[in-house]
Design an enzyme around this catalytic site. Structure first.
Site, mmCIF file in Angstrom:
data_model
loop_
_atom_site.group_PDB
_atom_site.id
_atom_site.type_symbol
_atom_site.label_atom_id
_atom_site.label_comp_id
_atom_site.label_asym_id
_atom_site.label_seq_id
_atom_site.Cartn_x
_atom_site.Cartn_y
_atom_site.Cartn_z
ATOM 1 N N VAL A 118 -13.617 -4.889 5.271
ATOM 2 C CA VAL A 118 -13.018 -5.424 6.501
ATOM 3 C C VAL A 118 -13.284 -4.466 7.662
ATOM 4 O O VAL A 118 -13.458 -3.267 7.468
ATOM 5 C CB VAL A 118 -11.489 -5.654 6.346
ATOM 6 C CG1 VAL A 118 -11.211 -6.934 5.588
ATOM 7 C CG2 VAL A 118 -10.819 -4.467 5.672
ATOM 8 N N TRP A 166 -11.236 2.865 -6.329
ATOM 9 C CA TRP A 166 -10.830 2.055 -7.488
ATOM 10 C C TRP A 166 -11.313 2.717 -8.770
ATOM 11 O O TRP A 166 -12.520 2.820 -9.000
ATOM 12 C CB TRP A 166 -11.422 0.642 -7.381
ATOM 13 C CG TRP A 166 -10.927 -0.079 -6.175
ATOM 14 C CD1 TRP A 166 -9.785 -0.818 -6.080
ATOM 15 C CD2 TRP A 166 -11.548 -0.128 -4.878
ATOM 16 N NE1 TRP A 166 -9.654 -1.325 -4.809
ATOM 17 C CE2 TRP A 166 -10.722 -0.916 -4.047
ATOM 18 C CE3 TRP A 166 -12.720 0.419 -4.326
ATOM 19 C CZ2 TRP A 166 -11.021 -1.181 -2.721
ATOM 20 C CZ3 TRP A 166 -13.018 0.156 -3.002
ATOM 21 C CH2 TRP A 166 -12.169 -0.635 -2.216
ATOM 22 N N ALA A 223 -8.753 -11.241 5.841
ATOM 23 C CA ALA A 223 -8.463 -11.168 4.404
ATOM 24 C C ALA A 223 -7.288 -10.237 4.209
ATOM 25 O O ALA A 223 -7.013 -9.380 5.053
ATOM 26 C CB ALA A 223 -9.679 -10.644 3.642
ATOM 27 N N GLN A 265 -2.535 -9.009 -8.422
ATOM 28 C CA GLN A 265 -2.758 -8.995 -6.987
ATOM 29 C C GLN A 265 -2.792 -10.432 -6.490
ATOM 30 O O GLN A 265 -3.019 -11.359 -7.266
ATOM 31 C CB GLN A 265 -4.093 -8.325 -6.631
ATOM 32 C CG GLN A 265 -4.054 -6.803 -6.646
ATOM 33 C CD GLN A 265 -5.279 -6.180 -6.007
ATOM 34 O OE1 GLN A 265 -6.302 -6.863 -5.802
ATOM 35 N NE2 GLN A 265 -5.208 -4.897 -5.710
ATOM 36 N N ARG A 286 -7.175 -1.190 -13.818
ATOM 37 C CA ARG A 286 -7.562 0.136 -13.315
ATOM 38 C C ARG A 286 -7.563 1.142 -14.461
ATOM 39 O O ARG A 286 -6.704 1.071 -15.359
ATOM 40 C CB ARG A 286 -6.566 0.616 -12.244
ATOM 41 C CG ARG A 286 -6.458 -0.290 -11.014
ATOM 42 C CD ARG A 286 -7.518 -0.060 -9.973
ATOM 43 N NE ARG A 286 -7.475 -1.064 -8.918
ATOM 44 C CZ ARG A 286 -6.778 -0.961 -7.776
ATOM 45 N NH1 ARG A 286 -6.087 0.135 -7.540
ATOM 46 N NH2 ARG A 286 -6.787 -1.932 -6.888
ATOM 47 N N HIS A 310 -9.774 -5.451 -8.359
ATOM 48 C CA HIS A 310 -8.972 -6.138 -7.352
ATOM 49 C C HIS A 310 -9.377 -7.611 -7.334
ATOM 50 O O HIS A 310 -10.345 -7.990 -8.012
ATOM 51 C CB HIS A 310 -9.126 -5.492 -5.950
ATOM 52 C CG HIS A 310 -10.545 -5.252 -5.506
ATOM 53 N ND1 HIS A 310 -10.876 -4.694 -4.298
ATOM 54 C CD2 HIS A 310 -11.739 -5.508 -6.111
ATOM 55 C CE1 HIS A 310 -12.190 -4.605 -4.183
ATOM 56 N NE2 HIS A 310 -12.737 -5.090 -5.263
HETATM 57 N N1 DAH Z 1 -8.602 -5.101 -2.541
HETATM 58 C C1 DAH Z 1 -7.801 -4.054 -1.945
HETATM 59 C C2 DAH Z 1 -7.281 -3.132 -3.033
HETATM 60 O O1 DAH Z 1 -7.220 -3.523 -4.171
HETATM 61 C C3 DAH Z 1 -6.668 -4.642 -1.156
HETATM 62 C C4 DAH Z 1 -7.159 -5.282 0.090
HETATM 63 C C5 DAH Z 1 -7.218 -4.570 1.274
HETATM 64 C C6 DAH Z 1 -7.589 -6.606 0.074
HETATM 65 C C7 DAH Z 1 -7.694 -5.143 2.435
HETATM 66 C C8 DAH Z 1 -8.060 -7.195 1.241
HETATM 67 C C9 DAH Z 1 -8.095 -6.442 2.429
HETATM 68 O O2 DAH Z 1 -8.483 -8.470 1.272
HETATM 69 O O3 DAH Z 1 -8.546 -7.036 3.562
HETATM 70 O O4 DAH Z 1 -6.960 -2.025 -2.765
#
Ligand code: DAH
Length: 347
Positions: free
Chosen positions: A260, A156, A314, A217, A203, A177
């Protein structure tokens, strides 16, 4: 004296007849009917008459006074009516002119996709919550199993508000995010938890057709006893069908996100070529639409949930990306450029 009164009356009425505007009318009233006006002066003269003549003179004066008052009221009405007629003439509305068109507003394409996502997930029991766009490093990274100096931070490109890594202060940033809301939500609630979190993220990007510095998002989180990867797949399959059509097929592959384990990416079969391979799916037959996974035990522990008892999934997805795929939009910058020629295309 009676002659004097009649003269007065005649003169007053003559003057009245000549008056054309209300302010002059008021002057006239003061001159003749006012407390110190002509009529009052005549009334004072009654005292000089022999007592026997006084009642008759009084009666005449009263008649004249009444006559003048009535004439005054009539004149006032007449003046007002004339003024009204005049203004109606001047301000006449041409009812044959065409009306001004009423512009219909419409929902932004991002909003439309958000509503579709809500429509798929709210009936399953997900609650919509929102969180801050200015966020602590703690929620954006650390509590999501991304400690300081962890290489995954490079996933990020971050817009910092306080200098990165400055000592003695809690580093603050624009959230990269919506995942920090996983932590904020779990900190405040006991399981079961089922939330979706729409919102803006930021970003530090070089802007080009596929990169913006601000976009949306939607985060999803479900935690309870006995939640498995099958729940994740079932839920996201329904979401994919809702967004891209009942006939869609989905593919899950392992991917890496620090918060995760396992992490997955979900793809749908290409709706343009139905999987045979085209430009949209870059010849693969599949289009990646979101990241997801089973909430990492470290994240659960961090908010005081016992990972031996509770588990959850998630996911995170970008509504602009969904809209771009659905409507064939090839430049993400169009979304927030406020060009009506673009926005009007979404009914
Ligand atoms: N937060 C991640 C991003 O911005 C996206 C994401 C991936 C969210 C996996 C999640 C997850 O909750 O389980 O790239």
């Amino acid at each position: 004296m009676l002659g004097e009164i009649q003269d007065l009356k005649a003169e007053a009425l003559r003057e009245l007849a000549e008056i054309g505007q209300e302010p002059q009318l008021e002057d006239w009233r003061v001159t003749y009917l006012g407390k110190k006006g002509a009529l009052t002066r005549v009334v004072r003269g009654i005292g000089a008459l022999p007592p026997a003549d006084r009642p008759a003179a009084g009666a005449v004066i009263n008649d004249v006074k009444e006559a003048l008052q009535t004439a005054f009221e009539d004149k006032r009405l007449a003046l007002r009516e004339a003024a009204l007629r005049l203004s109606l003439q001047h301000e006449q509305i041409d009812i044959t002119l065409p009306g001004r068109p009423v512009e219909l507003g419409r929902r932004h394409p991002t909003t439309q996709i958000l509503d579709e996502i809500f429509a798929a997930l709210v009936p399953m029991g997900f609650q919509i919550v929102e969180g801050p766009e200015v966020e602590w490093d703690y929620y954006n990274f650390q509590a999501l199993n991304i400690p300081e100096d962890h290489p995954a931070r490079d996933m990020w490109d971050t817009l910092w508000i306080t200098p990165e890594g400055e000592h003695g202060r809690r580093p603050m940033l624009l959230r990269t995010h919506t995942s920090p809301m996983q932590v904020r939500t779990m900190e405040k609630t006991k399981p079961p938890v089922r939330v979706i979190v729409p919102g803006k993220v930021y970003r530090y990007e070089a802007i080009d057709p596929s990169h913006e510095s601000m976009f949306y998002q939607v985060e999803g989180l479900a935690v309870d006893e006995g939640i498995t990867l099958a729940d994740l797949k079932g839920t996201l399959y329904e979401l994919a069908k809702r967004l891209f059509g009942e006939e869609r097929r989905v593919r899950f592959r392992v991917d890496y996100f620090p918060f995760v384990e396992p992490g997955v990416e979900m793809a749908i079969d290409c709706f343009a070529c139905r999987g045979t391979g085209c430009r949209l799916c870059k010849g693969t037959g599949w289009i990646e639409i979101l990241g997801a996974g089973m909430v990492h035990p470290n994240v659960l522990r961090g908010v005081g949930y016992d990972p031996d008892r509770y588990s959850g999934f998630a996911f995170g997805l970008g509504p602009e990306r969904i809209a771009m795929l659905k409507y064939g939009i090839d430049d993400i910058r169009l979304f927030y450029a406020n060009d009506l020629r673009f926005l009007r295309q979404f009914p």
